[in-house]
Design a protein around this motif. Structure first.
Motif, short mmCIF file in Angstrom:
data_model
loop_
_atom_site.label_atom_id
_atom_site.label_comp_id
_atom_site.label_asym_id
_atom_site.label_seq_id
_atom_site.Cartn_x
_atom_site.Cartn_y
_atom_site.Cartn_z
N UNK A 198 -87.96 -34.49 59.06
CA UNK A 198 -87.62 -33.06 59.06
C UNK A 198 -88.63 -32.28 59.90
N UNK A 199 -89.91 -32.61 59.77
CA UNK A 199 -90.95 -31.92 60.52
C UNK A 199 -90.76 -32.10 62.03
N UNK A 200 -90.44 -33.31 62.44
CA UNK A 200 -90.19 -33.59 63.86
C UNK A 200 -88.98 -32.81 64.36
N UNK A 201 -87.92 -32.81 63.55
CA UNK A 201 -86.68 -32.12 63.94
C UNK A 201 -86.90 -30.62 64.06
N UNK A 202 -87.71 -30.05 63.16
CA UNK A 202 -88.00 -28.61 63.22
C UNK A 202 -88.76 -28.25 64.49
N UNK A 203 -89.70 -29.10 64.87
CA UNK A 203 -90.45 -28.85 66.11
C UNK A 203 -89.51 -28.92 67.32
N UNK A 213 -82.84 -15.91 71.07
CA UNK A 213 -82.63 -16.38 69.70
C UNK A 213 -83.84 -16.08 68.81
N UNK A 214 -84.26 -14.84 68.79
CA UNK A 214 -85.47 -14.49 68.06
C UNK A 214 -85.33 -14.69 66.56
N UNK A 215 -84.20 -14.28 66.00
CA UNK A 215 -84.02 -14.40 64.55
C UNK A 215 -83.96 -15.86 64.13
N UNK A 216 -83.30 -16.70 64.93
CA UNK A 216 -83.23 -18.12 64.62
C UNK A 216 -84.63 -18.75 64.70
N UNK A 220 -86.64 -20.71 61.72
CA UNK A 220 -87.16 -22.07 61.85
C UNK A 220 -88.66 -22.10 61.56
N UNK A 221 -89.39 -21.12 62.11
CA UNK A 221 -90.83 -21.06 61.87
C UNK A 221 -91.13 -20.87 60.39
N UNK A 222 -90.33 -20.06 59.72
CA UNK A 222 -90.50 -19.87 58.28
C UNK A 222 -90.30 -21.18 57.52
N UNK A 224 -90.83 -24.19 58.76
CA UNK A 224 -92.00 -25.00 59.06
C UNK A 224 -93.18 -24.59 58.16
N UNK A 225 -93.39 -23.29 58.06
CA UNK A 225 -94.53 -22.78 57.29
C UNK A 225 -94.43 -23.09 55.80
N UNK A 226 -93.20 -23.17 55.29
CA UNK A 226 -93.02 -23.33 53.84
C UNK A 226 -92.44 -24.68 53.43
N UNK A 227 -92.40 -25.62 54.38
CA UNK A 227 -91.71 -26.87 54.13
C UNK A 227 -92.25 -27.62 52.91
#
Length: 233
Positions: A198-203, A213-216, A220-222, A224-227
């Motif tokens: 999942x971490x690799x896919x998020x990156x 695509x700012x909101x997307x 995604x960053x959120x 990553x931060x809370x995974x």
């Protein structure tokens, strides 16, 4: 990659196809387990894309697609009689149109059901769109996304998201949704390989986001931060 590699990376169709190639040896027992599991989720019945290369729709800044314009048009109708007439026209096209027309009709009906919070009907329509046109990543992706958001089993959602990514590998949204399902599996099954993938896919997903695509990208960053908090809460 091995069957396990495919499985923990959410590439379940590839896992299924690899398992079917195993005919003997010490891997046969594992292969049979994967086949049994994935046939339970009807991976053997998935529609097959019929074109090698297809131009896919790009997500716009407001998170919509060109195919969504008809939905917006119909939802803007104020008169109930006119709205009902347009819906009946959609239903007729779903019966009598070309394959592409039927697929677009089912997609539009699926989104209308989605806005009306009728999730079972929505998923049914989206899967019908896939059957009519299995070459369009949007149909696969919206099916998997809707399944994940509204309570379908992770292996159902992953199957559709995998095919969306296969058809449109640069679409950040489908990769983000795939990662969300992998995170859910890591939480449910307490298996570390799911969270690692999942971490690799998020990156990958955040790298693929366009400037518009700012909101997307923020979503995604959120994630990553809370995974870790999602998994170990």
């Amino acid at each position: 990659m091995t069957m396990d590699d495919y499985f923990f990376n959410g590439e379940l169709m590839k896992c299924y196809e690899a398992a079917k190639q195993v005919t003997d040896g010490h891997e046969k027992e594992l292969a049979d387990k994967y086949i049994s599991l994935l046939e339970e989720y009807e991976y053997d019945a998935y529609p097959k894309p019929t074109q090698a290369v297809v131009s896919q729709e790009e997500e716009r800044a407001d998170e919509s697609y060109l195919s969504s314009d008809l939905v917006a048009e119909i939802r803007a109708i104020k008169e109930e009689a006119e709205f009902t007439l347009r819906v009946k026209e959609l239903e007729e096209i779903a019966k009598t149109g070309t394959a592409d027309e039927k697929a677009q009709s089912f997609f539009t009906q699926g989104e209308l059901f989605l806005f009306a919070h009728h999730y079972n009907e929505s998923v049914h329509c989206f899967t019908q769109a896939v059957k009519e046109n299995p070459n369009k990543a949007l149909y696969w992706g919206i099916t998997g996304q809707t399944m994940h958001r509204f309570g379908w089993m992770p292996f159902d959602a992953l199957g559709y998201l995998e095919q969306a990514i296969q058809l449109d590998p640069t679409n950040a949204r489908w990769k983000w949704n795939k990662a969300l399902v992998l995170i859910q599996l890591a939480k449910d099954l307490q298996m570390a390989p799911f969270i690692a993938n999942a971490a690799i896919t998020l990156e990958e997903a955040i790298t693929l986001c366009g400037e518009h695509q700012r909101s997307l990208k923020e979503a995604i960053q959120n994630t990553i931060d809370n995974m870790e908090s999602y998994v170990f809460a």
